[in-house]
Design a protein around this motif. Structure first.
Motif, short mmCIF file in Angstrom:
data_model
loop_
_atom_site.label_atom_id
_atom_site.label_comp_id
_atom_site.label_asym_id
_atom_site.label_seq_id
_atom_site.Cartn_x
_atom_site.Cartn_y
_atom_site.Cartn_z
N SER A 179 0.84 -1.20 0.00
CA SER A 179 0.00 0.00 0.00
C SER A 179 0.87 1.26 0.00
CB SER A 179 -0.98 0.00 1.17
OG SER A 179 -0.30 0.01 2.41
N ILE A 180 2.00 1.21 0.69
CA ILE A 180 2.95 2.33 0.69
C ILE A 180 3.46 2.58 -0.73
CG2 ILE A 180 5.34 2.91 1.34
CD1 ILE A 180 4.63 1.79 4.17
N THR A 181 3.83 1.52 -1.42
CA THR A 181 4.37 1.67 -2.76
C THR A 181 3.30 2.16 -3.74
OG1 THR A 181 5.97 -0.05 -2.27
CG2 THR A 181 5.67 0.50 -4.58
N PHE A 182 2.10 1.65 -3.63
CA PHE A 182 1.02 2.11 -4.52
C PHE A 182 0.68 3.58 -4.25
CE2 PHE A 182 0.29 -2.30 -5.70
CZ PHE A 182 -0.10 -2.18 -7.02
N ALA A 183 0.65 3.98 -2.97
CA ALA A 183 0.36 5.39 -2.66
C ALA A 183 1.43 6.29 -3.28
CB ALA A 183 0.27 5.60 -1.15
N ALA A 241 -5.20 -1.74 4.86
CA ALA A 241 -3.98 -0.94 4.94
C ALA A 241 -4.22 0.35 4.16
CB ALA A 241 -2.81 -1.72 4.34
N ARG A 242 -4.26 1.48 4.90
CA ARG A 242 -4.49 2.79 4.27
C ARG A 242 -3.19 3.58 4.30
NH1 ARG A 242 -9.31 2.75 7.67
NH2 ARG A 242 -11.03 2.03 6.37
N ALA A 243 -2.66 3.87 3.13
CA ALA A 243 -1.39 4.58 3.02
C ALA A 243 -1.61 5.95 2.40
CB ALA A 243 -0.42 3.76 2.17
N ALA A 244 -0.82 6.91 2.86
CA ALA A 244 -0.89 8.28 2.33
C ALA A 244 0.51 8.88 2.30
CB ALA A 244 -1.81 9.15 3.19
N ALA A 245 0.85 9.48 1.17
CA ALA A 245 2.15 10.15 1.03
C ALA A 245 2.16 11.37 1.94
CB ALA A 245 2.38 10.55 -0.41
N VAL A 246 3.20 11.49 2.74
CA VAL A 246 3.35 12.67 3.60
C VAL A 246 4.34 13.67 3.00
CG1 VAL A 246 2.63 11.51 5.70
CG2 VAL A 246 5.05 11.53 5.09
N HIS A 247 5.18 13.19 2.08
CA HIS A 247 6.09 14.08 1.36
C HIS A 247 6.49 13.41 0.05
CE1 HIS A 247 9.25 16.92 0.43
NE2 HIS A 247 10.04 15.88 0.18
N THR A 248 6.44 14.19 -1.03
CA THR A 248 6.91 13.69 -2.32
C THR A 248 7.88 14.70 -2.90
OG1 THR A 248 4.84 12.53 -2.75
CG2 THR A 248 6.24 12.95 -4.64
N ALA A 286 9.37 9.44 -2.34
CA ALA A 286 8.22 9.82 -1.51
C ALA A 286 8.34 9.11 -0.17
CB ALA A 286 6.91 9.42 -2.19
N VAL A 287 7.87 9.78 0.87
CA VAL A 287 7.76 9.19 2.21
C VAL A 287 6.27 8.99 2.46
CG1 VAL A 287 8.16 9.52 4.67
CG2 VAL A 287 9.87 10.29 3.02
N VAL A 288 5.93 7.78 2.87
CA VAL A 288 4.52 7.40 2.98
C VAL A 288 4.26 6.76 4.34
CG1 VAL A 288 2.65 6.06 1.93
CG2 VAL A 288 4.47 6.99 0.48
N ARG A 289 3.15 7.12 4.94
CA ARG A 289 2.70 6.52 6.21
C ARG A 289 1.54 5.57 5.90
NH1 ARG A 289 1.58 7.69 11.96
NH2 ARG A 289 -0.42 6.72 12.34
N CYS A 290 1.46 4.50 6.68
CA CYS A 290 0.39 3.52 6.49
C CYS A 290 -0.18 3.13 7.86
CB CYS A 290 0.92 2.28 5.79
SG CYS A 290 -0.31 0.98 5.56
N ASP A 291 -1.51 3.16 7.96
CA ASP A 291 -2.20 2.64 9.14
C ASP A 291 -2.88 1.34 8.75
OD1 ASP A 291 -1.47 4.83 10.74
OD2 ASP A 291 -3.21 5.98 10.10
N LEU A 292 -2.71 0.32 9.57
CA LEU A 292 -3.28 -1.00 9.29
C LEU A 292 -4.35 -1.32 10.32
CD1 LEU A 292 0.16 -1.43 8.78
CD2 LEU A 292 -1.02 -3.09 7.36
#
Length: 138
Positions: free
Chosen positions: A62-66, A95-102, A107-113
């Motif tokens: 999910s991190i990679t797809f986001a 698994a919900r992922a969102a980019a916090v910086h690109t 890109a740096v991505v956070r994921c909550d599972l």
């Protein structure tokens, strides 16, 4: 090349391990992606909880797809970490992922599972953060 949800689903389906887990992408775009896996007995560890490797897989993908929604389709995970908060039990892992910086190339991505119960109640069971690199040649 930018992907839409249908193209992202085809990419996920091209991954044999994702097919084995029966993973699916349910949201994709604007720096975010959501991946789901049904919690089945064959994905449990010895104590009856969802195996941590399944959570790590869901975080990684999910991190990679986001990140792919912001960097383009050709991306690779550079690294990620997972913090397990509580055992995952229920009927589904989300698994919900969102980019916090690109930036230009990463890109740096956070994921909550979340583990989801039959009544739809979600319980946060792990958090992850990763760095994803563009695989595009400059």
């Amino acid at each position: 090349m930018r992907l839409d949800l249908e193209a992202a689903r085809k990419v996920l389906d091209s991954q044999p391990f994702s097919r084995l887990l029966k993973a699916r992408i349910t949201a994709f775009g604007d720096g975010e992606a959501t991946l789901e896996v049904d919690i089945r007995e064959e994905l449990h560890q010895q104590n009856g909880y969802l195996h941590g490797g399944v959570l790590a897989y869901a975080a990684d993908n999910s991190i990679t797809f986001a990140a792919g929604t912001t960097l383009g389709a050709a991306v690779l995970t550079s690294g990620f970490s997972v913090q397990y908060l509580r055992p995952a039990t229920g009927v589904k892992l989300v698994a919900r992922a969102a980019a916090v910086h690109t930036g230009r190339r990463q890109a740096v991505v956070r994921c909550d599972l979340f583990a989801v119960k039959t009544d739809g109640e979600e319980t946060l069971c792990a958090v992850a953060q990763g760095t994803v690199l563009s695989a595009q040649q400059s």
